[in-house]
Design an enzyme around this catalytic site. Sequence first.
Site, PDB file in Angstrom:
ATOM      1  N   SER A   9      55.364  -3.573 -37.609  1.00  0.00           N
ATOM      2  CA  SER A   9      54.482  -4.535 -37.148  1.00  0.00           C
ATOM      3  C   SER A   9      54.488  -5.610 -38.040  1.00  0.00           C
ATOM      4  O   SER A   9      53.721  -6.743 -37.960  1.00  0.00           O
ATOM      5  CB  SER A   9      52.833  -3.954 -37.181  1.00  0.00           C
ATOM      6  OG  SER A   9      52.766  -3.151 -38.397  1.00  0.00           O
ATOM      7  N   GLU A  43      49.531   6.356 -30.236  1.00  0.00           N
ATOM      8  CA  GLU A  43      48.974   4.824 -30.213  1.00  0.00           C
ATOM      9  C   GLU A  43      48.492   4.658 -28.726  1.00  0.00           C
ATOM     10  O   GLU A  43      49.160   4.816 -27.685  1.00  0.00           O
ATOM     11  CB  GLU A  43      50.083   3.879 -30.436  1.00  0.00           C
ATOM     12  CG  GLU A  43      49.543   2.392 -30.517  1.00  0.00           C
ATOM     13  CD  GLU A  43      50.353   1.532 -31.048  1.00  0.00           C
ATOM     14  OE1 GLU A  43      51.498   1.870 -32.003  1.00  0.00           O
ATOM     15  OE2 GLU A  43      50.159   0.220 -31.120  1.00  0.00           O
TER      16      GLU A  43
HETATM   17  O1  KIV Z   1      54.433  -0.852 -37.049  1.00  0.00           O
HETATM   18  C1  KIV Z   1      53.281  -0.337 -37.129  1.00  0.00           C
HETATM   19  O2  KIV Z   1      52.523  -0.758 -38.034  1.00  0.00           O
HETATM   20  C2  KIV Z   1      52.730   0.797 -36.549  1.00  0.00           C
HETATM   21  C3  KIV Z   1      51.505   1.348 -36.687  1.00  0.00           C
HETATM   22  C4  KIV Z   1      50.607   0.521 -35.950  1.00  0.00           C
HETATM   23  C5  KIV Z   1      51.371   2.779 -36.177  1.00  0.00           C
HETATM   24  O3  KIV Z   1      53.695   1.249 -36.142  1.00  0.00           O
END
Ligand code: KIV
Length: 276
Positions: free
Chosen positions: A58, A194
């Site tokens: 992310s 998720e």
């Molecule tokens: O990449 C990320 O931050 C994630 C979380 C939101 C679980 O996969």
Amino acid sequence: MVRPFDSRPRPLRQTASIRDFAAAKAAGRKLVIVTAYDAWSARLLADQPVDALLVGDSAMMVVHGERDTLGATTELMALHTRAVARGAPGKLIIADMPFLTVRRGPAHALECAAQLLRAGAQAVKVEGVRGHAGVIGHLVESGIPVMGHLGLTPQSVNALGGYRVQGRNAAAAAQLREEAAMLAEAGAFALVLECVPATLAREITAASRVPTIGIGAGRHCDGQVLVLHDLLGLDPEFRPRFARRFVDGAALVRRGATRFASAVRRGTFPVAKEGF
Ligand code: KIV
């Protein structure tokens, strides 16, 4: 002037390990994971009661301003992981395996995971399981703890047709139940769920021998994970239903910048003791 992070003493042992995850599930203690991408936020989180820091891909969206997570590379994830490990050397650090790294065979996956562990992670997170359960098993057998990730798997955003809740109908729910079992079978130590309906997450959690970590999956999971910037309310435009803002970080940043600018323009910053 910037103080070097690694001049600080390092704790001799981690505050948590993947073994604590199993123990937490057995004891009914909720697990808490927060994302981190850099050294300063990791340092602030280092003494907080969170069980692990997730260096999520992310980062591509939150830090680098991209539309999705697909641009993450192993080198970039290793760079973020190294920064987080410097800031929070005692924390359990889990790093995301970037887009497609588990689809190019076990040797490639092993090399990518090794880079992340060399950068300071103690475990990796892998999205999905169908078609690469064997690769996950290979990582686990090689001594690399793997956390699974099911439901809305952002690396598959194009196949999923957007960032949508998953497992809404009976067939999709059955598929998710099966995938959770496949991950446990492959040796995953935990499993992120998720954006799945809370009732389904509750069922999977009850059936799973490994802890489930929810994000947009209701309160019955064995733990919760949130993106740091979401829980700090740092992006006023991004307000997903599942991400509660625990503080108004955007207001804080803006207030700080406004006060700085006005102090400079009024001539009240810097004063004598703030110079040499
Ligand atoms: O990449 C990320 O931050 C994630 C979380 C939101 C679980 O996969």
